[in-house]
Design an enzyme around this catalytic site. Structure first.
Site, short mmCIF file in Angstrom:
data_model
loop_
_atom_site.label_atom_id
_atom_site.label_comp_id
_atom_site.label_asym_id
_atom_site.label_seq_id
_atom_site.Cartn_x
_atom_site.Cartn_y
_atom_site.Cartn_z
CB SER A 155 11.96 37.90 -43.66
OG SER A 155 10.96 38.47 -42.89
N GLY A 156 13.48 39.13 -40.90
CA GLY A 156 13.67 38.94 -39.46
C GLY A 156 15.12 38.98 -39.04
CB THR A 160 13.52 47.28 -40.22
OG1 THR A 160 13.11 46.62 -41.41
CG2 THR A 160 12.73 48.56 -40.06
CG ASN A 206 10.19 40.56 -38.53
OD1 ASN A 206 9.85 40.80 -37.39
ND2 ASN A 206 10.93 41.37 -39.25
CB SER A 209 7.76 41.16 -41.90
OG SER A 209 8.43 40.96 -43.11
CB SER A 210 10.03 46.06 -44.02
OG SER A 210 10.70 46.24 -42.81
N GLY A 433 16.17 40.54 -48.39
CA GLY A 433 17.30 39.69 -48.80
C GLY A 433 16.87 38.60 -49.74
CD GLU A 435 11.73 36.79 -49.37
OE1 GLU A 435 10.83 36.48 -50.17
OE2 GLU A 435 11.58 37.61 -48.46
#
Ligand SMILES: Nc1ncnc2c1ncn2[C@@H]1O[C@H](COP(=O)(O)OP(=O)(O)OP(=O)(O)O)[C@@H](O)[C@H]1O
Ligand SMILES: [Mg+2]
Length: 1047
Positions: A155-156, A160, A206, A209-210, A433, A435
């Site tokens: 994340s981050g 995206t 993030n 974040s999606s 990704g 985690e």
């Protein structure tokens, strides 16, 4: 590994992952190394990894496969160096590693860049996400095969953003130049802000974040133009709608609606802090983001993707309703386990929710507070307690939101249009990704499951790529072992017994709990090497994933896996007068169930979705982009090695490296190989052999085996390049020593020569400098003399010009003085003349007066004589007394006059004497002063003469002055003469005076004689008087006698 003193190595470090070091000593298995920070470390030699020191000099390589030593630290170090230079992209073969720059790099993503990468062969230009996108597009066009780009990372990490860039590039190369604003490309691109508004939220990692996975498929026609698109989304995080933790946020769309102004007012919304679903976290704003502006962007995107204004209104109405729904609170009802609306405020929100959902408020209330259980006997209505009512409320909110999200995706897909005829597709996958947190729950399980799937795909692909290269090069590759993660996947997804299957089973039994689920899990997989039971927990389980072990907590597994729709909720929404709201639930309306709940397994559905995705991916040629988050602080230029290493491991980059290492990680073209290692066999190099033969001979000479010789490349096993390099280093060492020896001799000889030349040059320069200095001194002296000459000349000229002036001044002064003297002289002369005149006048007058007096005396005497005669005659005649007396009186008067005159004459003479003596003394003094002045003048003249003489010596022209002075002297001598003349005149005057004195004395004598004569006359007179007395009495004679005494 061939280690020796001075070998450059990497040594593991707990904080910095790997640190550069140099071997100091190597005894047996143990090695002593000195790190770059001068720390001495003792480690096992096998734990050290070789370091290629030459790479220190440049900014890293753009492809990791170009690294001489393909190992973890080299990969990491290469990335670090490139990141420091803002080179955020690096290849590892065909995989692109993208480091998040956390800074705007507009120069990297402009049209010019896209134009540059358009059609450029992969690897020709520096690594870029556009290069990957272009490679996929070219492969699709050229090979007629569908492609996919898999973007992954934590994340981050920038998935995206990267996906958006790929989409941008694909729409650029595959788009048409359309005038219409709503082209397919435009709609695809505009779907991003729309999906981000509804599917993205702020998390601790993030700000944007999606919270869902996304697979965008671009459909192309035969000419390579975009003909349609489809978006597939995966696993939206539903729980976020109703529950958030500080400092995270709910989905952006809620905040955008609250900031929308008029619309917010219309739906009776206010600040986010007034709504339970938003105020659980105190973060309402994002840095650099305006919710009001984003609201307008979302509206615009909705318009672009073809959402009608009624639907738009309905969407925001639903969002507002969800916010009001969250504010409905319950309090215990009168009956046992029942609940009612808590207060007026809650009633208002209930009313608003019903209004916005366009449904009946009572039905909404009963839906929230009761459940209908269908039995054979009929429906039983069961009251819900407060907690159950809240759960029901939240479930309704989550269901509506997730359905709204799905509806939006469908709407975009329908609007953009799926091209059924297209056989060419490029899919871009933006998926979460791997985690691993402290607390891992169901979401992490699903995410890691997806990543395992993708990793398998990745491994297969990388393996395939390796195989392709080997077969292209026609080498034997049978013994390359391939680490498969199929066992983990089996553990998770295998039917009938796998974690997902057991979970579904547990969810279907109402009595099952997470404990029973865990027990079953361990019962079935007690000896599975990928599953472990943690020491301190009965219910948790640990899975050994490809990227590491993850322990999952099962407490919420069952709940989260149950994706059910409460029939009442469904009925309520279906009763809505709003088409969109009712439409969200229409698909499940037909489904009926005995229970009030319709169970559907989230994990199973996700598994199916993944399966479908994998099928799609398997039918395409994949391209990989691995996004890496360089630091947890989201700051640019900060490179946290440990975290990056972990991400590289999770992202499979290191696995790709490992696969590469398992085969023939080092491959060199024959030319490169010979160029680098030819020096190991110089004799072979001298012969005229084929490149392949030379390479083989070199390898044989070094007694290496297991290598492969391809058509164009040499393939070496892991570590062989190290041996070659160490041999090469030894040869180079010897050569270097020889070169150094020669070079030192050469340098010393050259230095000596150059020193000698330099010395003579220096001497020449010194001499030159000295000569120049002497010349300079001489020149200056000459110049000084010339200057002195001119100055002296000038001074002389000035003095010369001054002398005549001075002489003239002197002359004029002297002349003035002389004239003044003359004038004084003349004045004195005149005065003297005047004095003389007066003196003479006085003298002559005196003389005259004397003479006059003498004459008078004489006359008197004469008259006296005459008188006497007369007297005598008278006496004779006058025997008479009267006549005699008269005569006598007359005579007495005459005598008195004469006596008076005589006295006056005496006084005048005395005063003349005094005046004369005063005048003489004055003249003497004047004479003396004149003599003194004359002396002074003489002295001055002498001085002047001397000066003149000096001057005359220097200047001949001073002769005039001399002449003038001589003239002066002449005038002085004239003065002297005059003086002498005056002296003479004085002497004459004195003589005259003497003569006058003589005359005076003579006159005095004469006067004395006259007096004597007078006395005689008196005697005679007295005799006469006696005689008279005798005649006229004694008294008369007495008077005559007194008068004569006075005379
Ligand atoms: N190429 C880039 N250039 C500049 N900034 C970037 C780039 N990539 C990412 N960023 C920055 O990093 C932030 C996070 O990126 P992004 O939202 O793409 O992460 P993500 O991997 O999708 O995370 P998540 O999994 O949470 O959705 C972005 O908001 C942006 O500020
Ligand atoms: Mg994202």
């Amino acid at each position: 590994m061939n280690l020796r003193r001075g070998s450059k190595v990497w040594v593991e470090d707990r904080n910095l992952a790997w640190v550069a070091a140099e071997v100091d000593d190597c005894v047996g298995k143990q090695a002593q190394v000195i790190t770059t920070s001068d720390k001495k470390v003792s480690v096992l030699a096998k734990k050290l990894l070789l370091r290629y020191a030459d790479e220190d000099d440049h900014g890293g390589v753009d492809d990791m496969t170009k690294l001489t030593y393909l190992n973890e630290p080299e990969v990491l170090y290469n990335l670090e160096r490139r990141y420091a230079l803002n080179e955020i992209y690096t290849y590892t073969g065909n995989i692109l590693i993208a480091l998040n720059p956390f800074a705007k790099l507009p120069h990297l993503y402009n049209i010019h860049m896209m134009e540059q990468y358009k059609g450029a062969p992969f690897g020709e230009l520096s690594p870029h996400v556009f290069a990957v996108a272009d490679a996929s597009y070219r492969a699709m066009v050229n090979e007629g095969k569908s492609q996919s780009v898999l973007v992954s990372g934590e994340s981050g990490a920038g998935k995206t953003e990267t996906t958006k860039l790929i989409m941008q590039y694909l729409t650029y190369v595959g788009g048409r130049t359309a005038r219409d604003e709503r082209t397919v490309e435009q709609q695809i691109l505009e779907s991003n802000p729309l999906l981000e508004a509804f599917g993205n939220a702020r998390t601790i990692r993030n700000d944007n974040s999606s919270r869902f996975g996304k697979f965008v498929e671009f459909h192309f026609n035969g000419t390579g133009r975009i003909s349609g698109a489809a978006i597939r989304t995966y696993l939206l995080e539903r729980s976020r709608v109703v529950q958030i933790t500080n400092p995270e946020r709910n989905y952006h769309c809620f905040y955008q609606l609250c900031a929308s102004g008029q619309d917010a007012e219309k739906y009776k919304l206010g600040h986010p802090s007034h709504f339970h679903y938003l105020n659980q976290s105190k973060i309402y704003e994002l840095d650099g983001v305006s919710s009001a502006e984003d609201y307008l962007k979302t509206r615009r995107a909705m318009k672009t993707v073809g959402i009608s204004s009624e639907d738009q209104e309905a969407i925001f109405r639903i969002l507002a309703a969800i916010l009001h729904l969250g504010n409905i609170e319950f309090s215990p009802g009168k009956e046992h386990d029942s609940s009612i609306i808590k207060d007026q405020k809650s009633s208002f929100h209930l009313q608003m929710t019903a209004e916005l959902f366009k449904c009946d408020v009572n039905q909404l209330l009963s839906t929230l507070c009761t459940r209908t259980i269908q039995t054979r006997e009929g429906n039983i209505v069961k009251a819900l307690d407060c907690n159950a009512a809240v759960a029901s409320r939240d479930a309704l909110a989550k269901t509506i939101y997730s359905r709204l999200f799905d509806w939006l995706v469908d709407k975009i897909n329908n609007s953009v249009g799926h091209d059924q005829n297209s056989h060419l597709q490029i899919g871009v996958l933006d998926i979460y990704g791997f985690e691993c947190f402290d607390n891992n729950s169901f979401e992490q399980f699903c995410i890691n499951f997806a990543n395992e799937k993708l990793q398998q795909h990745f491994n297969e692909h990388v393996f395939k790529m390796e195989q392709e290269e080997y077969s292209r090069e026609e080498i034997n590759w049978s013994y390359i072992d391939f680490v498969d993660n199929q066992d983990v996947l089996d553990l998770i997804e295998k039917r009938p017994i796998g974690i997902v299957a057991l979970l579904d089973e547990a969810c279907m039994f109402p009595r099952s709990t997470h404990r029973t689920f865990s027990a079953k899990l361990f019962q079935h997989f007690s000896s599975h090497r990928r599953l472990e039971k943690p020491k301190f927990s009965e219910t948790d389980f640990t899975v050994s994933h490809y990227a590491g072990k993850v322990t999952y907590r099962t407490e919420t597994f069952l709940d989260k896996n149950r994706d059910y729709v409460v029939v009442e909720h469904c009925n309520l929404m279906l009763s809505s007068k709003c088409c969109l709201v009712a439409g969200l639930f229409s698909s499940i309306s037909e489904e009926s169930s005995r229970s009030s709940y319709k169970f559907s397994s989230v994990a199973s559905r996700f598994k199916q979705q993944l399966q479908a995705l994998m099928e799609t991916l398997n039918s395409t040629q994949p391209h990989y982009v691995r996004c890496v988050k360089p630091n947890s602080l989201n700051r640019s230029k900060k490179f946290e090695k440990l975290s990056i290493l972990q991400q590289l491991r999770c992202g499979g980059v290191l696995e790709a490296v490992r696969i590469s290492l398992a085969g023939y990680p080092t491959r060199r073209s024959y030319a490169e190989f010979i160029d680098r290692y030819g020096l190991l066999a110089p004799k072979i190099m001298d012969g005229s052999y084929d490149e392949k033969v030379i390479a083989e001979m070199i390898l044989q000479k070094l007694k290496l085996d297991n290598y492969q010789l391809g058509i164009t490349k040499v393939f070496l096993r892991a570590g062989q390049i190290g041996i070659l390099d160490s041999q090469r280093a030894e040869v180079l060492d010897d050569a270097a020593k020889c070169i150094q020896r020669r070079h030192r001799t050469f340098i010393i000889w050259r230095d000596f020569k150059s020193t000698r030349i330099a010395a003579s040059v220096l001497q020449a320069y010194c001499r030159g400098s000295l000569a120049r200095n002497i010349y300079e001194v001489k020149r200056k002296t000459e110049a000084a003399i010339v200057m002195q000459k001119y100055v002296r000349g000038w001074l002389r000229r000035c003095a010369y010009l001054m002398l005549p002036t001075a002489a003239i001044t002197l002359q004029s002064n002297i002349r003035g003085f002389a004239i003044y003297d003359n004038f004084l002289c003349i004045r004195r002369q005149e005065a003297a003349i005047l004095i003389q005149a007066r003196w003479r006048m006085c003298k002559y007058r005196l003389a005259f007066r004397n003479r006059q007096a003498s004459i008078i005396v004489i006359q008197c005497l004469w008259r006296k004589k005459l008188a006497k005669r007369v007297l005598n005659r008278l006496k004779q005649e006058a025997n008479e007394a009267g006549a005699l007396r008269l005569a006598k009186n007359k005579l007495e008067k005459q005598l008195d006059d004469v006596t008076l005159r005589l006295q006056l004459e005496k006084r005048l003479r005395a005063s003349n004497e005094d005046a004369k003596s005063v005048e003489i003394s004055k003249l003497r003094k004047k004479l003396e002063s004149l003599i003194l002045e004359l002396d002074a003048a003489k002295l001055a003249t002498i001085n002047e003469i001397n000066k003149n003489a000096v001057l005359q010596n220097r200047l001949e022209l001073s002769s005039k002055e001399k002449y003038a002075l001589e003239r002066e002297i002449i005038s002085i001598s004239e003065l002297k003469k005059e003086n002498a003349h005056l002296k003479g005149s004085r002497d004459a005057l004195e003589r005259k005076n003497v003569s006058l004195e003589l005359a005076l004395t003579k006159t005095q004598k004469e006067s004395i004689d006259a007096i004597e004569k007078l006395q005689e006359v008196e005697q005679k007179n007295s005799e006469l008087q006696e005689n008279v007395k005798r005649f006229y009495g004694f008294s008369l004679w007495n008077c005559v006698f007194i008068g004569l005494n006075n005379l």
